[in-house]
Scaffold this active site. Sequence first.
Site, PDB file in Angstrom:
ATOM      1  N   HIS A  76     -17.352  69.840  67.225  1.00 49.86           N
ATOM      2  CA  HIS A  76     -16.486  68.984  68.048  1.00 49.86           C
ATOM      3  C   HIS A  76     -16.560  69.380  69.523  1.00 49.86           C
ATOM      4  O   HIS A  76     -16.590  68.525  70.407  1.00 49.86           O
ATOM      5  CB  HIS A  76     -15.037  69.044  67.553  1.00 49.86           C
ATOM      6  CG  HIS A  76     -14.905  68.690  66.103  1.00 49.86           C
ATOM      7  ND1 HIS A  76     -13.823  69.050  65.349  1.00 49.86           N
ATOM      8  CD2 HIS A  76     -15.737  68.016  65.257  1.00 49.86           C
ATOM      9  CE1 HIS A  76     -13.991  68.599  64.115  1.00 49.86           C
ATOM     10  NE2 HIS A  76     -15.141  67.978  64.029  1.00 49.86           N
ATOM     11  N   HIS A 232     -15.300  59.540  63.429  1.00 49.19           N
ATOM     12  CA  HIS A 232     -15.386  60.995  63.412  1.00 49.19           C
ATOM     13  C   HIS A 232     -16.768  61.471  62.967  1.00 49.19           C
ATOM     14  O   HIS A 232     -17.296  62.456  63.487  1.00 49.19           O
ATOM     15  CB  HIS A 232     -14.306  61.633  62.537  1.00 49.19           C
ATOM     16  CG  HIS A 232     -14.333  63.125  62.675  1.00 49.19           C
ATOM     17  ND1 HIS A 232     -13.750  63.780  63.739  1.00 49.19           N
ATOM     18  CD2 HIS A 232     -14.967  64.071  61.947  1.00 49.19           C
ATOM     19  CE1 HIS A 232     -14.000  65.062  63.652  1.00 49.19           C
ATOM     20  NE2 HIS A 232     -14.743  65.278  62.572  1.00 49.19           N
ATOM     21  N   ASP A 236     -19.240  64.016  64.891  1.00 45.49           N
ATOM     22  CA  ASP A 236     -19.907  65.169  64.282  1.00 45.49           C
ATOM     23  C   ASP A 236     -21.419  65.114  64.520  1.00 45.49           C
ATOM     24  O   ASP A 236     -22.052  66.128  64.825  1.00 45.49           O
ATOM     25  CB  ASP A 236     -19.668  65.180  62.760  1.00 45.49           C
ATOM     26  CG  ASP A 236     -18.306  65.735  62.374  1.00 45.49           C
ATOM     27  OD1 ASP A 236     -17.659  66.405  63.198  1.00 45.49           O
ATOM     28  OD2 ASP A 236     -17.901  65.496  61.214  1.00 45.49           O
ATOM     29  N   HIS A 259     -23.465  67.277  58.087  1.00 42.70           N
ATOM     30  CA  HIS A 259     -23.986  68.377  58.912  1.00 42.70           C
ATOM     31  C   HIS A 259     -25.338  68.881  58.438  1.00 42.70           C
ATOM     32  O   HIS A 259     -26.204  69.210  59.247  1.00 42.70           O
ATOM     33  CB  HIS A 259     -22.986  69.522  58.939  1.00 42.70           C
ATOM     34  CG  HIS A 259     -21.700  69.157  59.617  1.00 42.70           C
ATOM     35  ND1 HIS A 259     -21.654  68.740  60.927  1.00 42.70           N
ATOM     36  CD2 HIS A 259     -20.426  69.112  59.170  1.00 42.70           C
ATOM     37  CE1 HIS A 259     -20.392  68.472  61.253  1.00 42.70           C
ATOM     38  NE2 HIS A 259     -19.632  68.688  60.208  1.00 42.70           N
TER      39      HIS A 259
END
Length: 302
Positions: A76, A232, A236, A259
């Site tokens: 973030h 969001h 990311d 991720h």
Amino acid sequence: MFQTSIQDTVETQGIGLHTGVHGKLRLVPAPADTGIVFRRVDLDGFQIEAHGSNVARVSYATSLMKHGVLLSTTEHLLAAIYSCGIDNIYLDIDAIEVPILDGSAEPFMQMIDKAGIRKLRRKRRYLKVKKPVEVVEDGRRIGIYPADEFRVRCYVDFPHPMVGQQEVEMVVNAGSFRQVLSRARTFCFESDIEPLKSMGLIRGGSLDNAIVLTKAGVMNGSLRFADEFGRHKALDLIGDLALVGLPLLGRVEARKAGHALHTQLVSQLLADPTSWVITTEEQAGAGRGSRTLRAAPATAAD
Ligand SMILES: [Zn+2]
């Protein structure tokens, strides 16, 4: 286009989402060609460059590791710095994990606003994508393609009445990031809380720093956007793309990625120098071009 840093030192503090450890974070100006560099001030200022070569294990957050020194949940903070076009900065931290604060990138944007951005007397270098690089895995995929600007498209699909299919597409710059993505918070499913805790994760998680989805709704109040989840995930994604180490000129498409896939893409891209070139071209396009946002309708409105 010239490189930038921040004008003044600014700081904040808070607990880490996964470790629950309290940390102080300080953003410090850095000279040209420094890049984005974390310094563990609790370990004699040990430096960990925000670069794909330092990616450690990645699951529910992105962690960096160098010579056994770990730094967790970088995404973030890096998303805010990268989107704001800050090329050089020291991120001093006295703990193992970046504070989660409210679970979004908005507090980091406020820090950057307070610090101010300073232009340096050195030309900015971009990593310009020349040919596609893709990672595909079990119905999830991510790819990067040639473009004259930094553009992302992020698609998510969670079988939940509040989420479903959501998609964000935009040219990334400070303005679009602030407006579209920066306020979107971390989320998790209530049913995942116990399994995550038993894995030693989300020890710092609370209703103050993550949206918790119950079977049919949201545990903690109203959403900031109907499609906050898709937004969001795009946040990311940008935070992980910062690990390329230079501003990108390329178009990234992520479909149900996370991720692990984001950082695999960064590693594969960096490992193949025939897929990109480093350029200082002024017409490279950063900050230029229109922003587009498309978001699938969701059931919740705010
Ligand atoms: Zn996140």
